[in-house]
Scaffold this motif. Structure first.
Motif, PDB file in Angstrom:
ATOM      1  N   MET A  98      67.976 -39.916  35.967  1.00 45.08           N
ATOM      2  CA  MET A  98      68.687 -40.517  34.854  1.00 45.08           C
ATOM      3  C   MET A  98      69.600 -41.626  35.379  1.00 45.08           C
ATOM      4  N   PRO A  99      69.939 -42.619  34.548  1.00 39.36           N
ATOM      5  CA  PRO A  99      70.611 -43.826  35.048  1.00 39.36           C
ATOM      6  C   PRO A  99      71.938 -43.585  35.768  1.00 39.36           C
ATOM      7  N   SER A 100      72.850 -42.818  35.182  1.00 37.83           N
ATOM      8  CA  SER A 100      74.150 -42.626  35.827  1.00 37.83           C
ATOM      9  C   SER A 100      74.009 -41.876  37.136  1.00 37.83           C
ATOM     10  N   GLN A 101      73.133 -40.879  37.171  1.00 36.07           N
ATOM     11  CA  GLN A 101      72.952 -40.091  38.379  1.00 36.07           C
ATOM     12  C   GLN A 101      72.174 -40.873  39.439  1.00 36.07           C
ATOM     13  N   ALA A 102      71.461 -41.937  39.011  1.00 38.83           N
ATOM     14  CA  ALA A 102      70.810 -42.807  39.982  1.00 38.83           C
ATOM     15  C   ALA A 102      71.842 -43.616  40.767  1.00 38.83           C
ATOM     16  N   ILE A 103      73.046 -43.789  40.186  1.00 41.02           N
ATOM     17  CA  ILE A 103      74.142 -44.423  40.926  1.00 41.02           C
ATOM     18  C   ILE A 103      74.686 -43.428  41.938  1.00 41.02           C
ATOM     19  N   GLU A 104      75.151 -42.327  41.466  1.00 46.77           N
ATOM     20  CA  GLU A 104      75.592 -41.204  42.295  1.00 46.77           C
ATOM     21  C   GLU A 104      75.282 -39.922  41.538  1.00 46.77           C
ATOM     22  N   PRO A 105      74.779 -38.901  42.217  1.00 45.15           N
ATOM     23  CA  PRO A 105      74.734 -38.735  43.670  1.00 45.15           C
ATOM     24  C   PRO A 105      73.473 -39.247  44.364  1.00 45.15           C
ATOM     25  N   LEU A 106      72.544 -39.904  43.620  1.00 48.92           N
ATOM     26  CA  LEU A 106      71.252 -40.214  44.231  1.00 48.92           C
ATOM     27  C   LEU A 106      71.387 -41.185  45.399  1.00 48.92           C
ATOM     28  N   THR A 107      72.234 -42.208  45.267  1.00 47.55           N
ATOM     29  CA  THR A 107      72.332 -43.173  46.359  1.00 47.55           C
ATOM     30  C   THR A 107      72.810 -42.503  47.642  1.00 47.55           C
ATOM     31  N   GLU A 108      73.738 -41.566  47.543  1.00 53.79           N
ATOM     32  CA  GLU A 108      74.204 -40.857  48.735  1.00 53.79           C
ATOM     33  C   GLU A 108      73.105 -39.944  49.280  1.00 53.79           C
ATOM     34  N   MET A 109      72.345 -39.301  48.396  1.00 51.78           N
ATOM     35  CA  MET A 109      71.231 -38.465  48.837  1.00 51.78           C
ATOM     36  C   MET A 109      70.212 -39.294  49.630  1.00 51.78           C
ATOM     37  N   ILE A 110      69.877 -40.468  49.087  1.00 52.29           N
ATOM     38  CA  ILE A 110      68.894 -41.317  49.747  1.00 52.29           C
ATOM     39  C   ILE A 110      69.436 -41.813  51.089  1.00 52.29           C
ATOM     40  N   ARG A 111      70.704 -42.202  51.118  1.00 54.65           N
ATOM     41  CA  ARG A 111      71.296 -42.672  52.370  1.00 54.65           C
ATOM     42  C   ARG A 111      71.205 -41.598  53.446  1.00 54.65           C
ATOM     43  N   ARG A 112      71.571 -40.378  53.088  1.00 53.48           N
ATOM     44  CA  ARG A 112      71.551 -39.280  54.058  1.00 53.48           C
ATOM     45  C   ARG A 112      70.121 -38.974  54.512  1.00 53.48           C
ATOM     46  N   PHE A 113      69.185 -38.995  53.564  1.00 55.09           N
ATOM     47  CA  PHE A 113      67.795 -38.673  53.888  1.00 55.09           C
ATOM     48  C   PHE A 113      67.174 -39.739  54.787  1.00 55.09           C
ATOM     49  N   THR A 114      67.376 -41.016  54.440  1.00 49.24           N
ATOM     50  CA  THR A 114      66.721 -42.078  55.208  1.00 49.24           C
ATOM     51  C   THR A 114      67.319 -42.238  56.599  1.00 49.24           C
ATOM     52  N   GLN A 115      68.539 -41.788  56.799  1.00 45.78           N
ATOM     53  CA  GLN A 115      69.095 -41.809  58.150  1.00 45.78           C
ATOM     54  C   GLN A 115      68.307 -40.879  59.076  1.00 45.78           C
ATOM     55  N   VAL A 116      67.857 -39.754  58.527  1.00 45.92           N
ATOM     56  CA  VAL A 116      67.111 -38.776  59.321  1.00 45.92           C
ATOM     57  C   VAL A 116      65.618 -39.093  59.336  1.00 45.92           C
ATOM     58  N   HIS A 117      65.097 -39.613  58.210  1.00 47.57           N
ATOM     59  CA  HIS A 117      63.658 -39.882  58.077  1.00 47.57           C
ATOM     60  C   HIS A 117      63.444 -41.345  57.661  1.00 47.57           C
ATOM     61  N   PRO A 118      63.704 -42.278  58.552  1.00 39.58           N
ATOM     62  CA  PRO A 118      63.637 -43.698  58.176  1.00 39.58           C
ATOM     63  C   PRO A 118      62.236 -44.194  57.851  1.00 39.58           C
ATOM     64  N   GLU A 119      61.210 -43.448  58.234  1.00 43.52           N
ATOM     65  CA  GLU A 119      59.841 -43.919  57.997  1.00 43.52           C
ATOM     66  C   GLU A 119      59.270 -43.423  56.669  1.00 43.52           C
TER      67      GLU A 119
END
Length: 297
Positions: A98-119
């Motif tokens: 949903m739009p508001s949750q795509a701002i947060e917490p999703l952006t933080e979730m993606i940041r944390r995930f891509t740090q560990v799994h950048p590929e």
């Protein structure tokens, strides 16, 4: 019948027609049409009514959607499972948000995930109501979903993981009717013009409930385009009730973000299919719910 034909069929469904599906698949429109005709002959039934340039699902087509998604997802799972034997070095995570949750917490979730799994790539799909999110996950359009609801999250065919709640706040232009840093009681919204989202969302329900309680506010703009809310507020069109996920973005843009009293929150949940997930989706889920490891059901 093969999986590629089912992928083509789903592309027509998801893109709303043959021309857009062909573009998305990098196919010519005649090649896509021929593949669907072959699938229809194999199944012994038309899947679409061809009405001019439109493609409208027949009853047989509607019946095929969920089995087709399951077949495609099963193949993706098989491929991803083999590829992940030596670690996650590719793949994609599909998330409906949903739009508001795509701002947060999703952006933080993606940041944390891509740090560990950048590929591993992340694909975020738009969904505007909790029902939209759960339906996209249930039917296999997306493996994961992020939603917000004013009351308990219904589980049914999806598994839900509770995340920290989000409080409602008020967005106002800097020269608006309320003083900075002073909470606004909801009764003070009487006489104000508000910018709202569409029905079915938590922030719209909050405003509708205030009107039902006798708070004489008016709706200046109703928009499905959540990105328009902040510019409209800053332009003086009206105020807006959103979740505090907007706070950082709104304050950086120059808007006032004011607490509302009494405090009301939305419940936030990450939901997944109950079927086996791809390794990438499992890894994202594990990363996202570290602070809330127990599923609601």
């Amino acid at each position: 019948m093969d999986v590629r034909q089912l992928e083509y069929f789903l592309a027509v469904v998801d893109h709303g027609g043959f021309n857009r599906a062909a573009s998305a698949l990098y196919l010519s429109q005649p090649s896509l049409s021929q593949a669907i005709r072959t699938l229809e002959r194999d199944l012994g039934s038309d899947l679409f009514h061809r009405i001019g340039r439109r493609a409208v699902l027949t009853d047989a087509g509607l019946a095929l959607i969920e089995p087709a998604r399951e077949a495609v997802r099963s193949l993706q799972l098989a491929r991803a499972s083999v590829e992940s034997v030596h670690g996650l070095h590719g793949g994609q995570v599909d998330i409906a948000a949903m739009p508001s949750q795509a701002i947060e917490p999703l952006t933080e979730m993606i940041r944390r995930f891509t740090q560990v799994h950048p590929e591993v790539s992340v694909k975020v799909q738009a969904a505007f109501t909790p029902r939209d999110v759960t339906e996209m996950v249930r039917t296999g359009v997306s493996e994961l979903g992020l939603l917000a609801a004013p009351v308990g999250i219904a589980n049914g065919d999806v598994r839900a993981y509770s995340l920290p709640e989000q409080r409602f706040v008020l967005l106002s232009p800097p020269d608006g009717p309320f003083a900075p840093n002073v909470p606004v009681h909801h009764s003070q919204l009487a006489g104000q013009r508000l910018i709202v989202g569409q029905k079915g969302t938590g922030i719209r329900k909050y405003v509708d409930d205030l009107q039902a309680q006798g708070v004489a506010l008016s709706v200046a703009v109703e928009t499905e385009h959540r990105v328009a809310i902040l510019p409209l507020v800053l332009g003086g069109t009206g105020l807006a009730v959103v979740t505090d996920a907007w706070r950082g973005w709104a304050e950086q843009s120059g808007a006032l973000v004011l607490d509302l009293e009494p405090s009301v929150s939305l419940q936030i949940a990450l939901v997944s299919r109950r079927a086996v997930l791809t390794p990438a989706a499992r890894a994202f889920l594990e990363s996202a719910v570290l602070q809330a490891p127990d599923p609601l059901a």
